[in-house]
Design a protein around this motif. Structure first.
Motif, PDB file in Angstrom:
ATOM      1  N   VAL A 139       0.855  -1.191   0.000  1.00  0.00           N
ATOM      2  CA  VAL A 139       0.000   0.000   0.000  1.00  0.00           C
ATOM      3  C   VAL A 139       0.890   1.240   0.000  1.00  0.00           C
ATOM      4  N   ASP A 140       0.457   2.319  -0.631  1.00  0.00           N
ATOM      5  CA  ASP A 140       1.295   3.526  -0.682  1.00  0.00           C
ATOM      6  C   ASP A 140       1.462   4.123   0.721  1.00  0.00           C
ATOM      7  N   PRO A 141       2.554   4.880   0.931  1.00  0.00           N
ATOM      8  CA  PRO A 141       2.910   5.315   2.290  1.00  0.00           C
ATOM      9  C   PRO A 141       1.787   6.046   3.035  1.00  0.00           C
ATOM     10  N   LEU A 142       1.053   6.921   2.347  1.00  0.00           N
ATOM     11  CA  LEU A 142      -0.013   7.659   3.029  1.00  0.00           C
ATOM     12  C   LEU A 142      -1.079   6.717   3.559  1.00  0.00           C
ATOM     13  N   ASN A 143      -1.543   5.819   2.667  1.00  0.00           N
ATOM     14  CA  ASN A 143      -2.555   4.857   3.069  1.00  0.00           C
ATOM     15  C   ASN A 143      -2.042   3.899   4.126  1.00  0.00           C
ATOM     16  N   ARG A 144      -0.746   3.621   4.060  1.00  0.00           N
ATOM     17  CA  ARG A 144      -0.169   2.710   5.041  1.00  0.00           C
ATOM     18  C   ARG A 144      -0.320   3.281   6.442  1.00  0.00           C
ATOM     19  N   GLU A 145      -0.059   4.606   6.555  1.00  0.00           N
ATOM     20  CA  GLU A 145      -0.203   5.221   7.868  1.00  0.00           C
ATOM     21  C   GLU A 145      -1.633   5.145   8.380  1.00  0.00           C
ATOM     22  N   LEU A 182      10.143   8.640  17.585  1.00  0.00           N
ATOM     23  CA  LEU A 182       8.857   9.328  17.722  1.00  0.00           C
ATOM     24  C   LEU A 182       7.699   8.435  17.300  1.00  0.00           C
ATOM     25  N   SER A 183       7.997   7.429  16.479  1.00  0.00           N
ATOM     26  CA  SER A 183       6.942   6.500  16.045  1.00  0.00           C
ATOM     27  C   SER A 183       6.408   5.675  17.202  1.00  0.00           C
ATOM     28  N   CYS A 184       7.213   5.543  18.267  1.00  0.00           N
ATOM     29  CA  CYS A 184       6.789   4.721  19.409  1.00  0.00           C
ATOM     30  C   CYS A 184       5.634   5.344  20.174  1.00  0.00           C
ATOM     31  N   PHE A 185       5.524   6.672  20.067  1.00  0.00           N
ATOM     32  CA  PHE A 185       4.587   7.341  20.966  1.00  0.00           C
ATOM     33  C   PHE A 185       3.347   7.815  20.233  1.00  0.00           C
ATOM     34  N   PRO A 186       2.189   7.356  20.681  1.00  0.00           N
ATOM     35  CA  PRO A 186       0.978   7.895  20.092  1.00  0.00           C
ATOM     36  C   PRO A 186       0.729   9.309  20.602  1.00  0.00           C
ATOM     37  N   VAL A 187       0.076  10.098  19.791  1.00  0.00           N
ATOM     38  CA  VAL A 187      -0.216  11.489  20.106  1.00  0.00           C
ATOM     39  C   VAL A 187      -1.005  11.629  21.406  1.00  0.00           C
ATOM     40  N   GLU A 188      -1.839  10.615  21.700  1.00  0.00           N
ATOM     41  CA  GLU A 188      -2.796  10.762  22.799  1.00  0.00           C
ATOM     42  C   GLU A 188      -2.167  11.123  24.145  1.00  0.00           C
ATOM     43  N   GLY A 189      -0.883  10.796  24.349  1.00  0.00           N
ATOM     44  CA  GLY A 189      -0.251  11.119  25.618  1.00  0.00           C
ATOM     45  C   GLY A 189       0.213  12.567  25.706  1.00  0.00           C
ATOM     46  N   TYR A 190       0.126  13.312  24.597  1.00  0.00           N
ATOM     47  CA  TYR A 190       0.708  14.661  24.575  1.00  0.00           C
ATOM     48  C   TYR A 190      -0.282  15.716  24.112  1.00  0.00           C
ATOM     49  N   ILE A 191      -1.558  15.421  24.306  1.00  0.00           N
ATOM     50  CA  ILE A 191      -2.566  16.373  23.841  1.00  0.00           C
ATOM     51  C   ILE A 191      -2.697  17.521  24.839  1.00  0.00           C
ATOM     52  N   ARG A 192      -2.627  18.743  24.332  1.00  0.00           N
ATOM     53  CA  ARG A 192      -2.818  19.937  25.155  1.00  0.00           C
ATOM     54  C   ARG A 192      -4.170  20.548  24.812  1.00  0.00           C
ATOM     55  N   GLU A 199      -5.605  17.313   5.941  1.00  0.00           N
ATOM     56  CA  GLU A 199      -4.213  17.629   5.632  1.00  0.00           C
ATOM     57  C   GLU A 199      -3.426  18.064   6.864  1.00  0.00           C
ATOM     58  N   VAL A 200      -4.086  18.701   7.800  1.00  0.00           N
ATOM     59  CA  VAL A 200      -3.339  19.186   8.971  1.00  0.00           C
ATOM     60  C   VAL A 200      -3.544  18.337  10.215  1.00  0.00           C
ATOM     61  N   GLY A 201      -4.708  17.701  10.330  1.00  0.00           N
ATOM     62  CA  GLY A 201      -5.064  17.080  11.605  1.00  0.00           C
ATOM     63  C   GLY A 201      -4.423  15.727  11.824  1.00  0.00           C
ATOM     64  N   VAL A 202      -4.311  15.342  13.097  1.00  0.00           N
ATOM     65  CA  VAL A 202      -3.924  13.986  13.461  1.00  0.00           C
ATOM     66  C   VAL A 202      -5.029  13.441  14.354  1.00  0.00           C
ATOM     67  N   VAL A 203      -4.991  12.128  14.614  1.00  0.00           N
ATOM     68  CA  VAL A 203      -5.965  11.532  15.531  1.00  0.00           C
ATOM     69  C   VAL A 203      -5.199  11.031  16.742  1.00  0.00           C
ATOM     70  N   PRO A 204      -5.887  10.718  17.849  1.00  0.00           N
ATOM     71  CA  PRO A 204      -5.154  10.336  19.074  1.00  0.00           C
ATOM     72  C   PRO A 204      -4.203   9.158  18.873  1.00  0.00           C
ATOM     73  N   LEU A 205      -4.512   8.266  17.919  1.00  0.00           N
ATOM     74  CA  LEU A 205      -3.639   7.104  17.731  1.00  0.00           C
ATOM     75  C   LEU A 205      -2.529   7.351  16.709  1.00  0.00           C
ATOM     76  N   SER A 206      -2.495   8.543  16.118  1.00  0.00           N
ATOM     77  CA  SER A 206      -1.380   8.874  15.234  1.00  0.00           C
ATOM     78  C   SER A 206      -0.104   8.915  16.065  1.00  0.00           C
ATOM     79  N   SER A 207       1.048   8.755  15.381  1.00  0.00           N
ATOM     80  CA  SER A 207       2.297   8.795  16.136  1.00  0.00           C
ATOM     81  C   SER A 207       2.793  10.238  16.229  1.00  0.00           C
ATOM     82  N   MET A 208       3.673  10.491  17.184  1.00  0.00           N
ATOM     83  CA  MET A 208       4.254  11.820  17.320  1.00  0.00           C
ATOM     84  C   MET A 208       5.079  12.162  16.089  1.00  0.00           C
TER      85      MET A 208
END
Lengths: 358, 370
Positions: free
Chosen positions: A166-172, A245-255, A308-317
């Motif tokens: 799968v292409d890189p974008l879809n892979r993520e 940075l891939s190890c850490f999901p965004v959810e731990g760093y939400i402000r 294009e700009v947003g991430v979700v809680p399970l996205s990586s840092m």
């Protein structure tokens, strides 16, 4: 629990897997990684006896797999391969339901389950259930492949480079979805990949293999922070700080984020916050439409596309960082499924996280 | 313009060619000419659904007008003064008929109409011709006269023809499908199997029929049991064997192909989800390969219908009997009378098989095959 004890596989004179021992605990994701020809796929295929071990023992919950009938064993293990292998003559619903058909589950129940799984993987059953494989994109086909593996609710999943084609974008996107599913379903997963970012992001533990042997079996953080030898160091590469940075999901760093309705944006005054703060602008349904930016004549609204700009809680840092750099802004919005802003990730937090390790 | 029909005072006499305007007809030639002019105009006017529909209409009209002119010619030329006289269509007629076929078929092929409508348009000329035949309007035609003289024999040879072709193809399926499977499963055998069936296909049919005679005659003499079963050097037995051998190649080749195009990933997925050998056959291999095997059989049947013609030479009967009689008696009308039903049979069976293949092809695969 999957347990390998001293498992070896020979092909003629060649030893593909050499006395490998490890264990995957219930509900954990174990990623096998290594250069091609290192024996990772062979290792995986011995679990459901697509290949038989030459010596040693593989057991699932204490039962030696070589004592079970191969077909029965396989029906209890979800299997996802890179080329997906959907049956081209069957529609999506029949493809998902095929394992249950082998198990002689009645049609109504099978179809209900297929719809459930389509919901689960985020595809609308109305729209997808009667499609045929040739009408699907690569990413959609791969999701259906995962749904098929999950249909009979097996406790164990084997995934052989499932997102490799799968292409890189879809892979993520698929990886994020996998994390969400895994959090809900808690399967015991053995996952093969050659993509280190993927291994770090998805694995609870990572096994790095070379020439049929295990070089290092550790948590993703430890693989990056404490490579056991030169081979691991080379494999991990010079940019391991970034990879970490891939190890850490965004959810731990939400402000907490500051946001405002579109119709109020015109009359907005800074309200005393410092120059670093970003104000998100939402439209109808509270979905993100843009951000407020100071200009010479006060404030103006800059239109943004949430996807294009947003991430979700399970996205990586790491993903958050690449969005930050890509958009040239000081924070990225964290969005829920309806594109509402639930918080933001800020650059200083990413920098701090990065320095904490090295 | 080319001569349109010819008139013969009797069966073996040399024919007199008549041109379109030499027949003493009033408006009919002008109608035909107008249609031809319209067709030429359309040919120059580009593409589009409207043009296509117009082409189909003009093409069909061309066929009807051609037939009409020939009918009128028959009525004028064959009078009571010439009781053995007969008309035969010649170059002008055939070219007009061929042109009509090409125009209609060429536009239908690309048209995205309902298959039922397409089918109806294709069958229409056949229906008109059959109607004309049944009504007796074509009785003055040479071929029809040949038929009238041999009606009983005709239906008998038609049955023989069909039976020979059908039995041969069935035998070829029974032998060919397993042979194709074996060639796929055992890579070592692939080359010998294909060399064999390819070689058979290159032997001229006449020669193959001839080659059957000697060994079968010998067998028949050696084994009384075989003789009692009707096996001898000439007749049905050698014809069936030769026809079966010919029918093998498309069946073996398509069976082999149908297995080789199943993606490995699909087989691996099937095995990986715990399909037994039989389930793999039922859920994966059969649905994917049967349509392709059937299209091999389709080729074989059409071919066998044609090859059976030659079987008449070694005494097996069939419609070829008329062809070779016609050749022997220098009576082209008789040849045509034998050949036209053979062509019609082949076309009808071909269309029938196409419909059958459409029915057994699972919806997910239809896009690729059509």
């Amino acid at each position: 629990m999957i347990e390998f004890s001293c498992v070896t596989k020979h092909y003629g004179d060649i030893t593909a897997v050499d006395s490998v021992s490890f264990r995957v605990e219930d509900g954990q994701v174990c990623v096998l990684i290594g250069p091609s020809g290192c024996g990772k796929t062979t290792t995986l295929k011995m679990v459901n006896r697509m290949l038989d071990a030459s010596s040693g023992e593989i057991s699932i919950n204490g039962r030696n797999v070589s004592e079970l009938a191969a077909e029965q064993l396989r029906r209890g293990i979800g299997y996802v391969i890179q080329s997906v292998g959907l049956l081209p003559h069957m529609n999506v619903r029949d493809n998902i339901a095929i394992v249950q058909r082998l198990k002689r589950v009645d049609r109504r129940q099978r179809y209900r389950r297929a719809d459930e799984l389509l919901e689960l993987i985020g595809l609308d059953p109305e729209q997808y259930r009667l499609k045929h494989p040739h009408e699907l994109s690569g990413g959609e086909a791969q999701r259906i492949g995962v749904a098929r593996a999950l249909a009979a609710d097996p406790p164990i999943l084997l995934m052989d480079e499932p997102f490799g084609a799968v292409d890189p974008l879809n892979r993520e996107v698929l990886q994020t979805e996998f994390l969400r599913l895994q959090r809900a379903l808690k399967k015991t997963v053995l996952f093969v990949t050659h993509d280190l970012d993927e291994a770090i992001r998805l694995g609870d533990t990572v096994i790095l293999m070379k020439d049929g042997q295990i070089v290092q079996h550790d948590s993703p953080e430890r693989i990056l922070a404490a490579p056991r030898n030169q081979f691991v160091r080379d494999f991990v590469g010079a940019d391991r700080a970034l990879k970490r940075l891939s190890c850490f999901p965004v959810e731990g760093y939400i402000r907490e984020a500051q946001q405002i309705a579109q119709q109020d944006a015109a009359s907005f005054s800074n309200g005393g916050r410092g120059p670093d703060s970003v104000v998100w602008v939402y439209g109808a349904d509270r979905a993100l439409v843009g951000m407020l930016q100071r200009s010479s004549s006060g404030y103006k609204v800059i239109t943004l596309k949430p996807e294009e700009v947003g991430v979700v809680p399970l996205s990586s840092m790491k993903e958050a960082l690449s969005r930050l750099l890509g958009q040239g802004i000081r924070a990225v919005p964290v969005l829920d499924q309806r594109n509402c802003v639930i918080g933001e990730v800020r650059l200083p937090d990413i920098e701090e996280l990065n320095q904490a390790v090295l | 313009m080319l001569p349109f029909v010819e008139f013969k005072p009797n069966r073996v006499a040399e024919g007199d060619p008549f041109h379109l305007w030499g027949l003493g007809l009033t408006w009919e030639p002008w109608l035909l000419a107008a249609i031809v002019a319209a067709a030429l105009l359309l040919a120059l006017s580009g593409e589009g659904p409207r043009v296509r529909a117009a082409k189909v209409a003009v093409g069909s009209a061309l066929f009807a007008a051609t037939l009409l002119v020939a009918l009128r010619a028959g009525a004028i030329l064959v009078t009571e003064a010439t009781p053995f006289g007969r008309v035969g269509p010649i170059s002008g007629f055939w070219i007009a008929a061929l042109a009509s076929f090409l125009i209609v078929e060429g536009s239908l092929r690309t048209a995205s109409w309902n298959p039922m409508i397409k089918g109806a348009i294709r069958v229409l000329p056949l229906a008109i011709a059959t109607g004309a035949l049944a009504s007796g309007a074509l009785d003055s035609f040479a071929m029809v006269q040949e038929y009238i003289n041999r009606a009983d024999r005709f239906s008998q040879e038609l049955t023989t023809h069909l039976r020979l072709a059908a039995v041969a193809v069935m035998a070829a399926v029974v032998i060919g499908v397993p042979l194709g499977i074996v060639a796929w499963k055992r890579r070592l055998l692939e080359r010998p199997v294909f060399t064999l069936v390819n070689t058979i296909q290159t032997v001229p049919s006449l020669a193959l029929f001839g080659l059957m005679i000697a060994p079968l005659a010998l067998l028949s003499r050696q084994f009384p049991l075989l003789r009692a079963m009707g096996v001898q050097g000439i007749g049905a037995a050698p014809a069936l064997i030769a026809l079966t051998l010919y029918a093998l190649l498309p069946i073996v080749r398509n069976t082999y192909t149908s297995l080789s195009v199943i993606p490995n990933a699909v087989i691996e997925a099937g095995n990986g989800m715990g399909m037994s050998r039989r389930q793999l056959l039922r859920f994966v291999e059969a649905p994917l390969s049967v349509p392709i095997i059937l299209s091999g059989i389709r080729t074989s049947v059409v071919q066998a219908i044609g090859n059976t013609t030659v079987a008449a030479l070694i005494g097996a009967g069939g419609l070829g009997v008329f062809v070779f009689q016609g050749l022997g008696q220098a009576a082209p009308d008789l040849i045509v009378m034998g050949v036209i039903p053979i062509i019609l049979l082949a076309v009808l069976i071909d269309r029938g098989m196409a419909v059958l293949i459409g029915l057994v092809t699972p919806p997910g695969l239809r896009k690729d095959t059509l």
